[in-house]
Scaffold this motif. Structure first.
Motif, mmCIF file in Angstrom:
data_model
loop_
_atom_site.group_PDB
_atom_site.id
_atom_site.type_symbol
_atom_site.label_atom_id
_atom_site.label_comp_id
_atom_site.label_asym_id
_atom_site.label_seq_id
_atom_site.Cartn_x
_atom_site.Cartn_y
_atom_site.Cartn_z
ATOM 1 N N HIS A 93 0.840 -1.199 0.000
ATOM 2 C CA HIS A 93 0.000 0.000 0.000
ATOM 3 C C HIS A 93 0.871 1.243 0.000
ATOM 4 C CE1 HIS A 93 1.060 -0.516 4.232
ATOM 5 N NE2 HIS A 93 0.871 0.789 4.350
ATOM 6 N N TRP A 94 0.242 2.383 -0.180
ATOM 7 C CA TRP A 94 0.904 3.664 0.068
ATOM 8 C C TRP A 94 -0.145 4.650 0.544
ATOM 9 C CZ3 TRP A 94 0.565 1.497 -4.855
ATOM 10 C CH2 TRP A 94 -0.121 2.206 -5.835
ATOM 11 N N PHE A 95 0.326 5.791 1.083
ATOM 12 C CA PHE A 95 -0.572 6.728 1.756
ATOM 13 C C PHE A 95 -0.201 8.164 1.405
ATOM 14 C CE2 PHE A 95 -1.481 9.594 5.304
ATOM 15 C CZ PHE A 95 -2.835 9.337 5.514
ATOM 16 N N ASP A 96 -1.219 8.989 1.263
ATOM 17 C CA ASP A 96 -0.972 10.418 1.031
ATOM 18 C C ASP A 96 -2.162 11.207 1.586
ATOM 19 O OD1 ASP A 96 0.327 12.710 0.221
ATOM 20 O OD2 ASP A 96 0.431 12.159 -1.899
ATOM 21 N N LEU A 97 -2.014 12.514 1.637
ATOM 22 C CA LEU A 97 -3.110 13.385 2.046
ATOM 23 C C LEU A 97 -3.784 13.955 0.797
ATOM 24 C CD1 LEU A 97 -1.354 15.410 4.882
ATOM 25 C CD2 LEU A 97 -2.748 13.357 5.092
ATOM 26 N N ASP A 98 -4.960 14.546 0.978
ATOM 27 C CA ASP A 98 -5.554 15.275 -0.144
ATOM 28 C C ASP A 98 -5.040 16.723 -0.074
ATOM 29 O OD1 ASP A 98 -6.985 16.549 1.856
ATOM 30 O OD2 ASP A 98 -8.955 16.145 0.989
ATOM 31 N N ASN A 99 -5.591 17.615 -0.891
ATOM 32 C CA ASN A 99 -4.996 18.951 -0.939
ATOM 33 C C ASN A 99 -5.276 19.819 0.295
ATOM 34 O OD1 ASN A 99 -7.614 19.436 -1.535
ATOM 35 N ND2 ASN A 99 -7.291 19.921 -3.702
ATOM 36 N N THR A 100 -6.111 19.343 1.227
ATOM 37 C CA THR A 100 -6.278 20.084 2.482
ATOM 38 C C THR A 100 -5.092 19.825 3.422
ATOM 39 O OG1 THR A 100 -7.489 18.330 3.638
ATOM 40 C CG2 THR A 100 -8.801 19.861 2.337
ATOM 41 N N ARG A 101 -4.359 18.766 3.152
ATOM 42 C CA ARG A 101 -3.165 18.407 3.924
ATOM 43 C C ARG A 101 -3.437 18.434 5.436
ATOM 44 N NH1 ARG A 101 1.674 18.717 0.963
ATOM 45 N NH2 ARG A 101 2.840 19.912 2.487
ATOM 46 N N THR A 102 -4.563 17.873 5.797
ATOM 47 C CA THR A 102 -4.953 17.808 7.205
ATOM 48 C C THR A 102 -5.508 16.431 7.503
ATOM 49 O OG1 THR A 102 -5.591 20.144 7.182
ATOM 50 C CG2 THR A 102 -6.490 18.803 8.960
ATOM 51 N N VAL A 103 -5.013 15.816 8.546
ATOM 52 C CA VAL A 103 -5.637 14.571 8.999
ATOM 53 C C VAL A 103 -5.387 14.395 10.488
ATOM 54 C CG1 VAL A 103 -3.736 12.932 8.554
ATOM 55 C CG2 VAL A 103 -6.103 12.161 8.374
ATOM 56 N N ARG A 104 -6.418 13.926 11.156
ATOM 57 C CA ARG A 104 -6.306 13.549 12.561
ATOM 58 C C ARG A 104 -6.852 12.138 12.621
ATOM 59 N NH1 ARG A 104 -8.375 16.195 18.069
ATOM 60 N NH2 ARG A 104 -6.404 15.810 19.148
ATOM 61 N N ALA A 105 -6.104 11.230 13.200
ATOM 62 C CA ALA A 105 -6.519 9.828 13.154
ATOM 63 C C ALA A 105 -6.091 9.080 14.399
ATOM 64 C CB ALA A 105 -5.925 9.150 11.922
ATOM 65 N N ILE A 106 -6.953 8.146 14.803
ATOM 66 C CA ILE A 106 -6.591 7.201 15.860
ATOM 67 C C ILE A 106 -5.769 6.103 15.195
ATOM 68 C CG2 ILE A 106 -7.491 5.540 17.554
ATOM 69 C CD1 ILE A 106 -10.133 7.190 17.527
ATOM 70 N N ARG A 107 -4.671 5.708 15.841
ATOM 71 C CA ARG A 107 -3.853 4.600 15.337
ATOM 72 C C ARG A 107 -3.817 3.505 16.397
ATOM 73 N NH1 ARG A 107 1.834 7.454 13.847
ATOM 74 N NH2 ARG A 107 1.831 7.809 16.094
ATOM 75 N N LEU A 108 -3.830 2.279 15.960
ATOM 76 C CA LEU A 108 -3.684 1.154 16.886
ATOM 77 C C LEU A 108 -2.436 0.376 16.504
ATOM 78 C CD1 LEU A 108 -7.019 1.612 16.831
ATOM 79 C CD2 LEU A 108 -6.910 -0.430 18.226
ATOM 80 N N PHE A 109 -1.733 -0.112 17.510
ATOM 81 C CA PHE A 109 -0.473 -0.801 17.261
ATOM 82 C C PHE A 109 -0.412 -2.143 17.987
ATOM 83 C CE2 PHE A 109 0.480 3.750 17.035
ATOM 84 C CZ PHE A 109 1.127 3.834 15.811
ATOM 85 N N GLN A 110 0.189 -3.111 17.306
ATOM 86 C CA GLN A 110 0.524 -4.371 17.973
ATOM 87 C C GLN A 110 1.868 -4.201 18.679
ATOM 88 O OE1 GLN A 110 0.114 -6.175 14.225
ATOM 89 N NE2 GLN A 110 -1.747 -7.308 14.722
ATOM 90 N N ASP A 111 2.755 -3.445 18.030
ATOM 91 C CA ASP A 111 4.091 -3.206 18.558
ATOM 92 C C ASP A 111 4.593 -1.971 17.826
ATOM 93 O OD1 ASP A 111 6.761 -3.072 19.111
ATOM 94 O OD2 ASP A 111 7.257 -5.069 18.385
ATOM 95 N N VAL A 112 4.729 -0.861 18.560
ATOM 96 C CA VAL A 112 5.054 0.413 17.911
ATOM 97 C C VAL A 112 6.328 0.296 17.072
ATOM 98 C CG1 VAL A 112 5.567 2.853 18.317
ATOM 99 C CG2 VAL A 112 3.862 1.694 19.696
#
Ligand SMILES: [Fe+2]
Length: 171
Positions: free
Chosen positions: A136-155
């Protein structure tokens, strides 16, 4: 609500049920998380995590995740492009990538082996689980703003492993 786009199939999905079904067919979990407690998207990370604790605990139990945090990216975040450049080339991880968008937008491209590249535009209330090993790959849209909850098995396991395919340049 997310929008799924499969350019090579000329397919666009904007209905939660269809999106869930299509993403499941390529091994990706998708859920809508309702903002039951009416928490502000600008509330503190602690308040956000508390408001979604029921869903977070359920997901932790299901996927073996041990920690959750809230990541904040804004258009004026220092070194934003340098940060995004780590996630823009096709890669995979040794652990699941789990994100719940609280504010803004994040665009995941999933590249299933032998399947069609699928873009998932994630908006507030959208949860995605990209299982470990998924390209996969990831990017922002042109607002360049994101706030997200992340979950980890092992940081420490959440390091991109690049495929060097250059596939992302075609989308
Ligand atoms: Fe990733």
């Amino acid at each position: 609500m997310a929008i799924v786009n499969v350019p090579d199939k000329n397919l666009m999905l904007e209905n939660a049920g269809e999106i869930t079904k299509y993403l499941a067919s390529i091994g990706i979990d998708y859920e809508r998380w309702e903002n039951k407690q009416d928490v502000s998207p600008d509330a503190s990370a602690t308040e956000i995590l508390a408001a979604y604790s029921e869903e977070i605990e359920k997901l932790k139990a299901k996927g073996g995740y041990v920690t959750a945090d809230v990541i904040d990216i804004k258009s004026d975040t220092p070194n934003l492009d340098a940060m995004l450049d780590k996630f823009r080339p096709e890669h995979w991880h040794d652990e699941d990538e789990v994100r719940v968008i609280v504010k803004g937008c994040g665009i995941f491209h999933i590249a299933p082996v032998g399947g069609d590249v699928t873009a998932v535009k994630m908006m507030a209330g959208d949860m995605i689980r990209v299982p470990k090993g998924t390209r996969h790959w990831f990017d922002l849209d042109n607002t360049r703003t994101v706030r997200a909850i992340r979950l980890f098995q092992d940081v420490s396991g959440w390091t991109p492993i690049y495929t060097q395919s250059g596939l992302e340049k075609n989308y």
